[in-house]
Each structure stands twice: as C-alpha cells, then as structure tokens.
Design a protein around this motif. Structure first.
Motif, PDB file in Angstrom:
ATOM      1  N   ASP A   1       0.860  -1.174   0.000  1.00  0.00           N
ATOM      2  CA  ASP A   1       0.000   0.000   0.000  1.00  0.00           C
ATOM      3  C   ASP A   1       0.908   1.240   0.000  1.00  0.00           C
ATOM      4  OD1 ASP A   1      -2.261   1.602   0.216  1.00  0.00           O
ATOM      5  OD2 ASP A   1      -2.284   1.473   2.408  1.00  0.00           O
TER       6      ASP A   1
ATOM      7  N   ASP B   1      -0.437   5.020   0.839  1.00  0.00           N
ATOM      8  CA  ASP B   1      -0.822   5.949   1.909  1.00  0.00           C
ATOM      9  C   ASP B   1      -0.958   5.209   3.244  1.00  0.00           C
ATOM     10  OD1 ASP B   1      -0.862   8.187   0.227  1.00  0.00           O
ATOM     11  OD2 ASP B   1      -2.881   7.701  -0.461  1.00  0.00           O
ATOM     12  N   GLY B   2      -0.251   5.698   4.228  1.00  0.00           N
ATOM     13  CA  GLY B   2      -0.269   5.068   5.546  1.00  0.00           C
ATOM     14  C   GLY B   2       0.771   3.979   5.708  1.00  0.00           C
TER      15      GLY B   2
ATOM     16  N   ASP C   1      -2.610  -0.315   5.991  1.00  0.00           N
ATOM     17  CA  ASP C   1      -3.037   0.319   7.239  1.00  0.00           C
ATOM     18  C   ASP C   1      -4.547   0.235   7.432  1.00  0.00           C
ATOM     19  OD1 ASP C   1      -3.236   2.077   5.000  1.00  0.00           O
ATOM     20  OD2 ASP C   1      -3.645   3.726   6.377  1.00  0.00           O
ATOM     21  N   ASN C   2      -5.236  -0.527   6.582  1.00  0.00           N
ATOM     22  CA  ASN C   2      -6.695  -0.563   6.667  1.00  0.00           C
ATOM     23  C   ASN C   2      -7.274  -1.962   6.782  1.00  0.00           C
ATOM     24  OD1 ASN C   2      -8.059   1.975   6.723  1.00  0.00           O
ATOM     25  ND2 ASN C   2      -7.122   2.423   4.728  1.00  0.00           N
TER      26      ASN C   2
HETATM   27 MG   LIG Z   1      -3.488   2.978   3.075  1.00  0.00          MG
END
Ligand SMILES: [Mg+2]
Length: 181
Positions: free
Chosen positions: A22, A24-25, A131-132
C-alpha cells in the motif's frame, strides 16, 4: 505477469509468493516519523499534495523480495501512479499493479481493495502491508476459494512501514520456504 517458479530440493515446484504494498499510511505515513523521511509534492489535477517518503524503504523491500524469492506488487489506489510517483523516489523498479477497477461486489465492512486482491493472487501466497485491514478482510480472504496462505501486516498510518513489519514478513516467508510450501 509471469508466475515465477522455483524448484525445491525434492523437485517440487513452488509458486513464488507476493508482497503487496500500500502507499498511503504505509510508504507515505501521516507524519514524519523518522528523520529518514523526505518531503515531496505530488501534483494531481493541478493541485499539490504532500508526500513523505523514506528512500531506505526501496532497498529494504527489494532485499526482502530477493532473500525470500517473493515478488513485489502495488496494491494501492495510486494504481499505476505508484510506479510513476512513488517507486522512482524510493528506488523501486516498475512493479505489477493489482487492478482495482473490476466491477466486483464488495460485502459490507470489507475494504474494496481486499476483493481485488483476492481476485489477483490466484492462490499465490502473499504478504500484504496495509493500514486498513480489519477482521472482515481477513474473514473474506480466508473464505475465498482462490486465496491460499496469506499474512496481513497491519501498519499504523501515523508511522508507516517499520523494521518490525519487514521482519514479520521475512520470518513468515522464510518459514514457508523452509517448509517447502
Ligand atoms: Mg493505506
């Protein structure tokens, strides 16, 4: 994308695992959590967006893939933009991209990306840094006929990818390889 195969000591053929990334994050955390992070600006539709990237992440991910016989791939809403805007800034080559545009129904509480990852892996074992992730995502993947072994590595979006996450992935991939899986 070609599936790479490696012959085990007993001659059995094992399909190489995937390491899904991933942005973002994970590679772009919400704060500058170490001095290694560099600030960048990504311009989208004429508007600037801030990016925080750690150039050591590219080396670390390439080492993880090389040492464990895994293949890196993007699993991010950045899609092909990850290859243009993220990879070159941290030293990653062009990577395969999990397509996120298929018109597949998404069950409640399951992250839409999870449905596309399940379609993409086709039984290949995979580690996924995101992160999700939630329990619904794990349940969906466990129940999906085309999903084999997997390890979801939960990353705190404030800090992004750290050495502990990479070690967790390395340990899992190494253990699988040593079992001849
Ligand atoms: Mg993310």
């Amino acid at each position: 994308m070609a599936l790479t195969e490696a012959g085990g000591e007993d001659g059995a053929m094992a399909i190489s695992p995937l390491v899904l990334l991933d942005v973002d994050g994970v590679l772009n955390p919400s704060r500058r959590s170490s001095p290694r992070f560099r600030r960048h600006t990504y311009v989208l539709d004429g508007r600037p967006h801030p990016l925080l990237l750690d150039p050591s992440h590219g080396r670390a991910l390439l080492a993880l893939a090389r040492d464990t016989g895994a293949e890196l791939a993007w699993a991010t809403t950045w899609s092909e933009d990850a290859n243009r805007e993220i990879g070159p800034r941290i030293g990653l080559p062009l990577l395969p991209v999990v397509p996120l545009d298929a018109d597949t129904p998404v069950p409640a509480e399951v992250h839409p990306k999870t449905v596309h990852v399940a379609e993409y892996v086709r039984g290949r074992p995979f580690v996924w840094f995101d992160d999700n992730h939630g329990e619904a995502d794990r349940e969906y993947l466990r129940a999906h006929a085309d999903v084999g072994d997997f390890l979801l590595v939960d990353v705190d979006s404030r800090n992004g990818l750290g050495a502990g996450h990479l070690d967790t992935a390395r340990d899992w991939l190494t253990a699988r390889a040593s079992m001849g899986a």
